[in-house]
Scaffold this motif. Structure first.
Motif, PDB file in Angstrom:
ATOM      1  N   ASP A 195      -9.526  -9.146  11.553  1.00  0.00           N
ATOM      2  CA  ASP A 195      -9.597  -7.741  11.957  1.00  0.00           C
ATOM      3  C   ASP A 195      -8.628  -7.440  13.096  1.00  0.00           C
ATOM      4  OD1 ASP A 195     -11.055  -5.171  11.549  1.00  0.00           O
ATOM      5  OD2 ASP A 195     -11.568  -5.476  13.651  1.00  0.00           O
ATOM      6  N   GLN A 236      -6.002  -9.691   1.234  1.00  0.00           N
ATOM      7  CA  GLN A 236      -5.897  -9.538   2.682  1.00  0.00           C
ATOM      8  C   GLN A 236      -4.541  -8.949   3.084  1.00  0.00           C
ATOM      9  OE1 GLN A 236      -6.759 -13.648   3.518  1.00  0.00           O
ATOM     10  NE2 GLN A 236      -8.915 -13.237   3.983  1.00  0.00           N
ATOM     11  N   ASP A 254       0.854  -1.186   0.000  1.00  0.00           N
ATOM     12  CA  ASP A 254       0.000   0.000   0.000  1.00  0.00           C
ATOM     13  C   ASP A 254       0.887   1.231   0.000  1.00  0.00           C
ATOM     14  OD1 ASP A 254      -2.756   1.220   0.338  1.00  0.00           O
ATOM     15  OD2 ASP A 254      -1.706   2.129   2.013  1.00  0.00           O
ATOM     16  N   SER A 263      -3.479  -1.103   6.832  1.00  0.00           N
ATOM     17  CA  SER A 263      -3.592  -0.882   8.274  1.00  0.00           C
ATOM     18  C   SER A 263      -2.274  -0.370   8.846  1.00  0.00           C
ATOM     19  CB  SER A 263      -4.003  -2.191   8.960  1.00  0.00           C
ATOM     20  OG  SER A 263      -5.276  -2.606   8.525  1.00  0.00           O
ATOM     21  N   ARG A 307      -4.721  -5.274   2.605  1.00  0.00           N
ATOM     22  CA  ARG A 307      -5.422  -4.642   3.720  1.00  0.00           C
ATOM     23  C   ARG A 307      -4.510  -4.567   4.950  1.00  0.00           C
ATOM     24  NH1 ARG A 307      -9.525  -1.293   4.438  1.00  0.00           N
ATOM     25  NH2 ARG A 307     -10.596  -2.401   2.761  1.00  0.00           N
ATOM     26  N   TYR A 314      -5.306  -6.789  11.616  1.00  0.00           N
ATOM     27  CA  TYR A 314      -5.227  -5.461  11.023  1.00  0.00           C
ATOM     28  C   TYR A 314      -5.006  -4.392  12.098  1.00  0.00           C
ATOM     29  CZ  TYR A 314      -7.152  -7.647   6.783  1.00  0.00           C
ATOM     30  OH  TYR A 314      -7.354  -8.439   5.683  1.00  0.00           O
TER      31      TYR A 314
END
Length: 316
Positions: free
Chosen positions: A281, A236, A40, A243, A239, A284
């Motif tokens: 979650d 995933q 990212d 995070s 993500r 993350y």
């Protein structure tokens, strides 16, 4: 060890030169076979390699190493040395029937440290190769590897690492901190991410203002890796990297500026299956906290280079 190498199978190596007109280096994160990658990018001035490959819709999902380097765009050459080191060990994406017919997958990102040394002194492919040869489970922090010439706002930046347990999983991060923004509140000496630290992990506020007499740089970048032993797919992993970018936002003010190339790679070794979205979650959430702590460690561990003073010297 409170390091990214707490994730089993992950190794880190540095190579750098500091002094005699040099202040730059390369850090390599070597990953176990079968590691899935993601990325990212949030800054407005990135310098990267193999990031398109990590998009979830593209073919290759496994990565062999991540290369972080100084030297701005010139420093991307360090990844060539990482590929050479891996190819000598037959590590990579197989493209032929023979063991040596592989293409190592080595995403890379660079930070801008050119003003720290003489012009032309920047990482080459040999920096990446030597960093691989030095890789181990022990992670040196501060003015090492890609952090050798790094600057964090008004202070010397550097390499930092941290880790956390999340149930049965481990999440670790490594950051090369070269941010335009400040990691430390200069009025108090307190890290912006002080509240995320474990007991005794960050120093108590020194309680005095700092007058460093320096002007912030307009060419920067915080780059790094967040790794876990969870089994994640490419989406995933992306993500997870997103995070971790929140960790930069918590630790650096301002963050993700037009002048930063903030890029985080994610690596999932796949040793442990994720049973539910709740577990996912939690990973993350941990990625954001761990990356923020790694950023702070990079500044706390750095040592002065030239006229760029370290936290240790300013708040002795």
């Amino acid at each position: 060890m409170n390091a990214i190498t707490d994730v089993p199978g992950v190794l880190v190596g540095h190579h750098h030169r500091v002094g005699d007109g040099w202040a730059t280096g390369t850090t390599v994160v070597l990953l176990p076979e079968g590691t899935v990658g993601g990325v990212d990018g949030r800054g407005g001035a990135p310098g990267t390699r193999e990031t398109d490959l990590l998009a979830p819709e593209n073919l290759v999902d496994r990565i062999d190493a991540v290369c972080l380097s100084g030297g701005s765009a010139y420093g991307l050459a360090a990844a060539d040395g990482v590929m050479r080191w891996l190819s000598e060990r037959n590590r990579g994406y197989r493209v032929g029937v023979n063991a040596h017919e592989v293409v190592p997958i080595v995403p890379a990102a660079v930070l801008f440290d050119l003003p720290r040394g003489d012009w032309g002194n920047r990482p080459t492919s040999d920096f990446g190769y030597t960093a691989c040869s030095a890789a181990s489970t022990t992670v040196a922090q501060g003015t090492v590897g890609a952090g050798a010439g790094a600057r964090a706002g008004s202070l010397k930046g550097g390499i930092g690492t941290a880790s956390a347990r999340v149930g049965e999983f481990t999440v670790g991060a490594l950051a090369a901190v070269n941010a335009r923004g400040e990691v430390i509140d200069l009025a108090s000496g307190t890290p912006w991410a002080q509240d995320l630290g474990l007991p005794g992990e960050f120093p108590e506020p020194p309680g005095r203002a700092a007058d460093l007499g320096v002007v912030a740089s307009d060419l920067n970048t915080t780059i790094g890796v967040v790794a876990t032993d969870a089994a994640l797919d490419k989406a995933q992993c992306r993500r997870l990297a997103m995070s971790a970018q929140l960790g930069i936002a918590r630790a650096v003010r301002p963050s993700h500026s037009l002048f930063d190339g903030d890029t985080v790679f994610a690596a999932a070794t796949g040793a442990r299956a994720v049973a539910s979205p709740l577990e996912l979650d939690a990973l993350y959430a941990a990625a954001a906290d761990v990356f923020a702590r790694a950023v702070v460690h990079g500044v706390l561990a750095a040592t002065t280079v030239g006229d760029l003073r370290s936290y240790q010297d300013v708040w002795a």
